[in-house]
Design an enzyme around this catalytic site. Structure first.
Site, PDB file in Angstrom:
ATOM      1  N   GLY A  46       4.269   0.872   0.703  1.00 38.45           N
ATOM      2  CA  GLY A  46       4.928  -0.228   1.409  1.00 38.45           C
ATOM      3  C   GLY A  46       6.440  -0.073   1.362  1.00 38.45           C
ATOM      4  O   GLY A  46       6.992   0.265   0.322  1.00 38.45           O
ATOM      5  N   ARG A  62       0.916   5.472   4.410  1.00 39.35           N
ATOM      6  CA  ARG A  62      -0.132   5.634   3.404  1.00 39.35           C
ATOM      7  C   ARG A  62      -0.927   6.862   3.830  1.00 39.35           C
ATOM      8  O   ARG A  62      -1.155   7.088   5.013  1.00 39.35           O
ATOM      9  CB  ARG A  62      -0.989   4.379   3.320  1.00 39.35           C
ATOM     10  CG  ARG A  62      -0.150   3.194   2.824  1.00 39.35           C
ATOM     11  CD  ARG A  62      -0.951   2.064   2.232  1.00 39.35           C
ATOM     12  NE  ARG A  62      -0.142   1.267   1.327  1.00 39.35           N
ATOM     13  CZ  ARG A  62       0.622   0.223   1.687  1.00 39.35           C
ATOM     14  NH1 ARG A  62       0.683  -0.143   2.948  1.00 39.35           N
ATOM     15  NH2 ARG A  62       1.313  -0.440   0.803  1.00 39.35           N
ATOM     16  N   ASP A  66       3.537   2.105  -7.441  1.00 39.52           N
ATOM     17  CA  ASP A  66       2.729   2.790  -8.459  1.00 39.52           C
ATOM     18  C   ASP A  66       1.747   3.792  -7.844  1.00 39.52           C
ATOM     19  O   ASP A  66       1.478   4.846  -8.440  1.00 39.52           O
ATOM     20  CB  ASP A  66       2.022   1.800  -9.394  1.00 39.52           C
ATOM     21  CG  ASP A  66       1.053   0.883  -8.681  1.00 39.52           C
ATOM     22  OD1 ASP A  66       1.284   0.580  -7.487  1.00 39.52           O
ATOM     23  OD2 ASP A  66       0.070   0.455  -9.305  1.00 39.52           O
ATOM     24  N   THR A 115       9.480  -0.997  -4.479  1.00 40.28           N
ATOM     25  CA  THR A 115       8.391  -1.876  -4.055  1.00 40.28           C
ATOM     26  C   THR A 115       8.811  -3.323  -4.260  1.00 40.28           C
ATOM     27  O   THR A 115       9.455  -3.638  -5.273  1.00 40.28           O
ATOM     28  CB  THR A 115       7.081  -1.599  -4.829  1.00 40.28           C
ATOM     29  OG1 THR A 115       6.194  -2.717  -4.647  1.00 40.28           O
ATOM     30  CG2 THR A 115       7.294  -1.413  -6.317  1.00 40.28           C
ATOM     31  N   ASP A 143       5.912  -4.383  -9.845  1.00 34.32           N
ATOM     32  CA  ASP A 143       4.738  -4.256 -10.717  1.00 34.32           C
ATOM     33  C   ASP A 143       4.654  -2.897 -11.418  1.00 34.32           C
ATOM     34  O   ASP A 143       3.610  -2.533 -11.948  1.00 34.32           O
ATOM     35  CB  ASP A 143       3.455  -4.508  -9.902  1.00 34.32           C
ATOM     36  CG  ASP A 143       3.322  -3.573  -8.721  1.00 34.32           C
ATOM     37  OD1 ASP A 143       4.272  -2.819  -8.439  1.00 34.32           O
ATOM     38  OD2 ASP A 143       2.270  -3.599  -8.070  1.00 34.32           O
ATOM     39  N   ARG A 188      -0.758  -8.843  -3.694  1.00 38.10           N
ATOM     40  CA  ARG A 188      -2.216  -8.679  -3.759  1.00 38.10           C
ATOM     41  C   ARG A 188      -2.672  -8.583  -5.205  1.00 38.10           C
ATOM     42  O   ARG A 188      -3.675  -9.158  -5.597  1.00 38.10           O
ATOM     43  CB  ARG A 188      -2.630  -7.417  -3.009  1.00 38.10           C
ATOM     44  CG  ARG A 188      -2.874  -7.720  -1.572  1.00 38.10           C
ATOM     45  CD  ARG A 188      -3.555  -6.574  -0.866  1.00 38.10           C
ATOM     46  NE  ARG A 188      -3.063  -6.576   0.481  1.00 38.10           N
ATOM     47  CZ  ARG A 188      -2.582  -5.534   1.121  1.00 38.10           C
ATOM     48  NH1 ARG A 188      -2.594  -4.356   0.552  1.00 38.10           N
ATOM     49  NH2 ARG A 188      -2.143  -5.639   2.341  1.00 38.10           N
TER      50      ARG A 188
END
Ligand code: ADP
Length: 322
Positions: free
Chosen positions: A11, A72, A103, A126, A130, A172
């Site tokens: 992303g 992706r 990640d 990102t 995370d 998410r």
């Protein structure tokens, strides 16, 4: 090191361009040849290469998204795809690769090192914040600020009409955006990605607030893994508890836009550091931001998701939303 490549993967996030600029300019300043790879790992497999110059990255600091574009790439998750990628890098005499991404992208970079000994550096880009062992990732600050501004506007309407609003933010698997936006907007409730929704608690909190004279309530709901989650929240609150609410899904506005000063600073420092690490022969590493400084960690420390937020912050939300 003579020639290094860089790509953005997964992303996109605001500030990726600042990292691209820093990598290209640091590399050229150190007499390296920087090759931009368009469209992430997919572009690597397609040999979609862009030999970059100082002017290639002019006037992009303030632009959201990434001039290299991102993607992706399922093929890269397979060993055969990574073998092909390593062969292409060798064929083009590329001595090192900087991967700007989340990640998933870091795991791809790690595999490229493990299986083919390609020198790699990960730069955490990102909005989800995370990635393990860095306090912040590039893009998170901007995404939170964008969402906070939107929630503030919705609060104006909510107050004028004495309404409850559910506002869905991105995340998410990660609670970070929901947590920060909730704290920064004084949300009455926050629903995190991994949570079972505690309806009794939500309804109890809202009723208590109304009883003491509050004229609006905001519930921040992270999108979670199952789409339509916030619709279900709205519908259950209405049908089972008679609590009427409006729903607003912020969606991709959180991903775009001009990067904040903090993201520009972080990305510029991390991009610079990534090239220095390659030159010094320190890899595979990730650039990280901890205790107020940009530094590096072994890439293997940064492959995991950060996990859930400290209970301390949940206590903070409860303490402030009474
Ligand atoms: P992000 O980097 O933002 O977390 P993704 O999880 O979609 O985004 O990962 C981006 C790309 O990185 C994937 O499309 C794939 O090409 C590669 N990737 C993700 N996970 C792995 C993995 N475990 N092994 C190898 N490559 C991976």
């Amino acid at each position: 090191m003579k020639k290094i490549a860089l790509l953005c993967s997964g992303g996109d996030s605001p500030g990726m361009n600042c990292a691209v600029r820093a990598i290209v300019r640091t590399a050229i300043g150190k007499n390296l040849e920087p090759i931009g790879i368009r469209r992430g790992y997919a572009g690597l497999l397609e040999e979609n290469f862009w030999p970059m110059e100082i002017s290639s990255v002019g006037n992009i600091l303030q632009q959201g998204g990434t001039i290299l574009q991102s993607s992706r790439c399922p093929e890269f998750k397979e060993k055969a795809g990574r073998k092909k990628a390593a062969d292409i890098l060798k064929k083009h005499s590329i001595d090192g690769l900087v991967v700007i991404g989340g990640d998933g992208s870091f795991n791809g970079a790690w595999a490229l090192w493990e299986e083919h000994k390609i020198p790699v550096i990960g730069v955490p880009g990102t909005i989800d914040n995370d990635i393990d062992n860095t306090d912040y990732t590039i893009g998170f600050d901007t995404a939170v600020q964008t969402a906070v501004e939107a929630v503030d506007k919705i609060r104006d309407t909510a107050s004028s009409h004495e309404r409850t609003f559910i506002i869905e933010v991105m995340g998410r698997n990660s609670s970070a955006i929901a947590m920060h936006v909730g704290i920064c907007t004084g949300a009455e409730n926050i629903v995190f990605p991994a949570d079972e929704v505690d309806y009794e608690q939500i309804v109890g909190d809202i009723k208590r607030g109304v009883a003491r004279g509050k004229n609006s309530s905001i519930i921040i709901c992270a999108e979670g893994k199952i789409s339509g989650r916030s619709y279900e929240l709205q519908s259950t609150l209405s049908k089972k508890y008679g609590l009427d609410s409006r729903l607003c899904i912020l969606g991709h506005v959180q991903r775009g836009g001009s990067p904040s000063a903090i993201d520009r600073f972080l990305a510029s420092s991390m991009g610079y550091q990534s090239v220095l690490s390659l030159i010094e022969g320190n890899y595979p590493l990730a650039t990280v931001f901890n205790e107020g400084v940009v530094t590096t960690r072994p890439l293997s420390d940064c492959l995991k998701n950060k996990g859930e937020y400290l209970p301390h912050y949940i206590d903070l939300v409860k303490a402030l939303s009474i």
